[in-house]
Design a protein around this motif. Structure first.
Motif, PDB file in Angstrom:
ATOM      1  N   SER A  93       0.778  -1.206   0.000  1.00 51.69           N
ATOM      2  CA  SER A  93      -0.081  -0.028  -0.073  1.00 51.69           C
ATOM      3  C   SER A  93       0.675   1.035  -0.112  1.00 51.69           C
ATOM      4  O   SER A  93       0.532   2.268  -0.607  1.00 51.69           O
ATOM      5  CB  SER A  93      -0.851   0.179   1.329  1.00 51.69           C
ATOM      6  OG  SER A  93      -0.243   0.058   2.436  1.00 51.69           O
ATOM      7  N   GLU A  94       2.005   1.251   0.615  1.00 52.15           N
ATOM      8  CA  GLU A  94       2.992   2.511   0.481  1.00 52.15           C
ATOM      9  C   GLU A  94       3.436   2.525  -0.867  1.00 52.15           C
ATOM     10  O   GLU A  94       3.370   3.736  -1.100  1.00 52.15           O
ATOM     11  CB  GLU A  94       4.095   2.244   1.630  1.00 52.15           C
ATOM     12  CG  GLU A  94       3.737   2.385   2.946  1.00 52.15           C
ATOM     13  CD  GLU A  94       4.809   2.194   4.006  1.00 52.15           C
ATOM     14  OE1 GLU A  94       5.490   2.984   4.197  1.00 52.15           O
ATOM     15  OE2 GLU A  94       5.377   1.137   4.281  1.00 52.15           O
ATOM     16  N   ASP A  95       3.772   1.511  -1.472  1.00 54.34           N
ATOM     17  CA  ASP A  95       4.166   1.781  -2.905  1.00 54.34           C
ATOM     18  C   ASP A  95       3.213   2.420  -3.679  1.00 54.34           C
ATOM     19  O   ASP A  95       3.471   3.324  -4.499  1.00 54.34           O
ATOM     20  CB  ASP A  95       4.564   0.381  -3.386  1.00 54.34           C
ATOM     21  CG  ASP A  95       5.020   0.305  -4.893  1.00 54.34           C
ATOM     22  OD1 ASP A  95       5.746   1.377  -5.179  1.00 54.34           O
ATOM     23  OD2 ASP A  95       4.558  -0.539  -5.735  1.00 54.34           O
TER      24      ASP A  95
ATOM     25  N   GLU B  65       0.768   4.159  -2.884  1.00 55.70           N
ATOM     26  CA  GLU B  65       0.638   5.639  -2.262  1.00 55.70           C
ATOM     27  C   GLU B  65       1.677   6.527  -2.773  1.00 55.70           C
ATOM     28  O   GLU B  65       1.246   7.523  -3.095  1.00 55.70           O
ATOM     29  CB  GLU B  65       0.721   5.581  -0.685  1.00 55.70           C
ATOM     30  CG  GLU B  65      -0.638   5.063  -0.103  1.00 55.70           C
ATOM     31  CD  GLU B  65      -1.940   6.087  -0.831  1.00 55.70           C
ATOM     32  OE1 GLU B  65      -2.058   6.953  -0.816  1.00 55.70           O
ATOM     33  OE2 GLU B  65      -2.845   5.173  -1.220  1.00 55.70           O
ATOM     34  N   VAL B  66       3.088   5.981  -2.832  1.00 56.59           N
ATOM     35  CA  VAL B  66       3.996   6.854  -3.243  1.00 56.59           C
ATOM     36  C   VAL B  66       3.785   7.123  -4.984  1.00 56.59           C
ATOM     37  O   VAL B  66       3.860   8.343  -5.302  1.00 56.59           O
ATOM     38  CB  VAL B  66       5.442   6.199  -3.198  1.00 56.59           C
ATOM     39  CG1 VAL B  66       6.457   6.650  -4.040  1.00 56.59           C
ATOM     40  CG2 VAL B  66       5.778   5.826  -1.629  1.00 56.59           C
TER      41      VAL B  66
END
Length: 87
Positions: free
Chosen positions: A2-4, A6-7
């Motif tokens: 999910s961070e990927d 979001e980035v």
């Protein structure tokens, strides 16, 4: 994972709002700000490919409806035009 995504969304939002002309910064940037949070990874892939198109080409697609739009991006162009009431 999910961070990927979001980035990628943040990067796409920046690229959408910094197209090089004020008109496109507003048209594509505001659309991106509203729609990116709900985009799936596949939607984001497609939008990132759209952002790689040259600024003059995107500008003509959005602001000159008589200009033929690439079949690959007809959906994105239509969504942006509809989002801004340009239909």
């Amino acid at each position: 994972m999910s961070e990927d995504i979001e980035v990628r969304r943040k990067r796409a939002a920046w690229r959408a709002a910094h197209r090089g002309t004020k008109e496109l910064d507003l048209l594509v940037g505001r659309f991106a700000g509203a729609r990116l949070p709900a985009m799936t990874a596949a939607d984001l892939d497609h939008f990132e490919r759209f952002l790689a198109v040259t600024t003059p080409e995107i500008q003509s697609w959005l602001l000159a409806p008589s200009v033929p739009v690439s079949a690959e991006f007809a959906d994105v162009v239509a969504e942006i035009r509809q989002f801004h009431g340009l239909e």
